[in-house]
Motif scaffolding. Structure first.
Motif, PDB file in Angstrom:
ATOM      1  N   LEU A 155       0.921  -1.271   0.079  1.00 52.89           N
ATOM      2  CA  LEU A 155       0.083   0.171   0.126  1.00 52.89           C
ATOM      3  C   LEU A 155       0.689   1.251  -0.008  1.00 52.89           C
ATOM      4  O   LEU A 155       0.518   2.346  -0.632  1.00 52.89           O
ATOM      5  CB  LEU A 155      -0.875  -0.190   1.213  1.00 52.89           C
ATOM      6  N   ALA A 156       2.026   1.193   0.718  1.00 46.70           N
ATOM      7  CA  ALA A 156       2.914   2.310   0.795  1.00 46.70           C
ATOM      8  C   ALA A 156       3.697   2.490  -0.381  1.00 46.70           C
ATOM      9  O   ALA A 156       3.765   3.682  -0.978  1.00 46.70           O
ATOM     10  CB  ALA A 156       3.938   2.132   1.814  1.00 46.70           C
ATOM     11  N   THR A 157       4.087   1.593  -1.106  1.00 52.82           N
ATOM     12  CA  THR A 157       4.612   1.709  -2.403  1.00 52.82           C
ATOM     13  C   THR A 157       3.585   2.193  -3.470  1.00 52.82           C
ATOM     14  O   THR A 157       3.998   3.103  -4.298  1.00 52.82           O
ATOM     15  CB  THR A 157       5.084   0.218  -2.853  1.00 52.82           C
ATOM     16  N   ALA A 158       2.526   1.819  -3.499  1.00 52.79           N
ATOM     17  CA  ALA A 158       1.495   2.119  -4.356  1.00 52.79           C
ATOM     18  C   ALA A 158       0.745   3.517  -4.108  1.00 52.79           C
ATOM     19  O   ALA A 158       0.220   4.195  -4.868  1.00 52.79           O
ATOM     20  CB  ALA A 158       0.445   1.284  -4.409  1.00 52.79           C
ATOM     21  N   ARG A 159       1.268   4.225  -2.951  1.00 49.65           N
ATOM     22  CA  ARG A 159       1.084   5.366  -2.494  1.00 49.65           C
ATOM     23  C   ARG A 159      -0.586   5.738  -2.398  1.00 49.65           C
ATOM     24  O   ARG A 159      -1.211   6.840  -2.949  1.00 49.65           O
ATOM     25  CB  ARG A 159       1.358   6.479  -3.465  1.00 49.65           C
ATOM     26  N   CYS A 160      -1.282   4.843  -1.512  1.00 51.24           N
ATOM     27  CA  CYS A 160      -2.826   4.825  -1.220  1.00 51.24           C
ATOM     28  C   CYS A 160      -2.903   4.019  -0.017  1.00 51.24           C
ATOM     29  O   CYS A 160      -2.156   3.347   0.628  1.00 51.24           O
ATOM     30  CB  CYS A 160      -3.381   4.068  -2.361  1.00 51.24           C
ATOM     31  N   SER A 161      -3.996   4.192   0.440  1.00 50.68           N
ATOM     32  CA  SER A 161      -4.328   3.672   1.886  1.00 50.68           C
ATOM     33  C   SER A 161      -5.428   2.515   1.649  1.00 50.68           C
ATOM     34  O   SER A 161      -6.058   2.379   0.418  1.00 50.68           O
ATOM     35  CB  SER A 161      -5.025   4.833   2.749  1.00 50.68           C
ATOM     36  N   LEU A 162      -5.636   1.629   2.568  1.00 53.31           N
ATOM     37  CA  LEU A 162      -6.663   0.772   2.385  1.00 53.31           C
ATOM     38  C   LEU A 162      -8.151   1.500   2.029  1.00 53.31           C
ATOM     39  O   LEU A 162      -8.831   0.760   1.122  1.00 53.31           O
ATOM     40  CB  LEU A 162      -6.932  -0.084   3.642  1.00 53.31           C
TER      41      LEU A 162
END
Length: 334
Positions: free
Chosen positions: A67-74
């Protein structure tokens, strides 16, 4: 639509985030894997209890990293796709229960995915392929030929009658004292060996030309190593000769199946698809037969969650979701 994929069917814990707008077309925003080779190397193979216990430790960190690598949250995710089988049931349960907890807590739709379906669709992560196409799935636990007719429509054309090809690689590597994982060790050693130096028999299943059998080739190496002449062979020559036999036994049925299906494209997928000689020889055979070979990048050959996210995407985009009562199935059929 952002989809979170979770994979834990064997010894790798993986998570990925893909972005997709239509079935089979996706951008991989993140794909993370925690590998356990160092844990299992001392045992010469995967110890299921150790695999599942390590997943308990690593599954949430690997999801958080994706999620951090994709720069998004759940909260940005529109669906969760998780492997529910086949595989080691203890390992499957860790990923599945984690996914179910995330889905229940967030209200995000969840679908369970067949691990083999993930491998069948993995080539679509980087390629546009018209269906139907032929897929050769080759790994430590599976060796089979499938007609990929559409998303969710797969027809098995051939299968192994005993060992999987990857299992044969690992067992022969262990016999030769090459360590674990064996497939990689044999591939590397074979590059300096003579493929024709050692006579290794090729097995054919009578009456089933699209099926495979690898127990005999493994036994042939074991029998050879039990003799003085066999022990005198150069390890690189034996590795190359064994590898060539396995590759021949994979290539011939694959080309025959492509002809039977009338498929212009052959997709090579699964962990053994990383084998350099198999990629080379199947590509040459496909080209000589007027077909093309498509194989994923090495990171998408072995177990990964991007292929699981992709395999769940077409169902999630149709608005489907599984009940949170779904269970892991070690022998889940496709």
């Amino acid at each position: 639509m952002l989809i979170l994929g979770i994979e834990s069917s064997c010894d790798d814990a993986a998570a990925a985030v893909i972005e997709t707008v239509e079935a089979g077309v996706a951008e991989v925003r993140a794909s993370t894997v925690v590998n356990q080779d160092d844990i299992h190397r001392a045992y010469g193979g995967i110890v299921p209890e150790l695999a599942s216990r390590n997943h308990v430790i690593t599954i949430m960190p690997v999801i958080e990293r994706a999620l951090a690598t994709a720069r998004c949250s759940l909260g940005d995710v529109g669906g969760i796709a998780v492997t529910r089988g086949p595989g080691l049931v203890g390992s499957l349960l860790v990923g599945l229960m984690c996914a179910k907890g995330l889905a229940q807590g967030s209200g995000i739709p969840l679908v369970g995915v067949n691990h083999i379906e993930g491998h069948l669709l993995a080539p679509l992560l980087e390629n546009r392929i018209a269906m139907p196409y032929l897929a050769l799935v080759v790994s430590g636990g599976h060796t089979a030929l499938f007609a990929v007719e559409d998303f969710g429509r797969y027809r098995r054309l051939g299968r192994t009658r005993d060992d999987a090809a990857g299992e044969a690689f690992d067992k022969v590597a262990k016999l030769m004292g090459l360590g674990y994982p064996g497939g990689r060790a044999i591939d590397e050693m074979s590059r300096t060996g003579n493929r024709k130096r050692v006579r290794i028999p090729r097995a054919h299943v009578k009456g089933a030309p699209l099926d495979f059998s690898f127990s005999g080739v493994k036994t042939a190496v074991a029998t050879l190593l039990a003799t003085e002449n066999g022990r005198a062979e150069q390890a690189c020559d034996l590795a190359a000769s064994f590898q060539e036999a396995v590759v021949d036994m994979l290539v011939k049925p694959a080309i025959a199946a492509a002809r039977e299906l009338g498929a212009d494209t052959i997709a090579l997928t699964g962990g053994v698809a990383a084998n350099s000689r198999l990629r080379e020889k199947l590509a040459a055979a496909a080209s000589a037969d007027g077909r093309r070979l498509v194989a994923p990048a090495l990171k998408y050959c072995t177990d990964n969650a991007a292929m699981i996210a992709l395999a769940g995407s077409y169902r999630l985009m149709r608005g489907e979701r599984d009940a949170l009562t779904i269970d892991a199935e070690a022998n889940l059929a496709l």
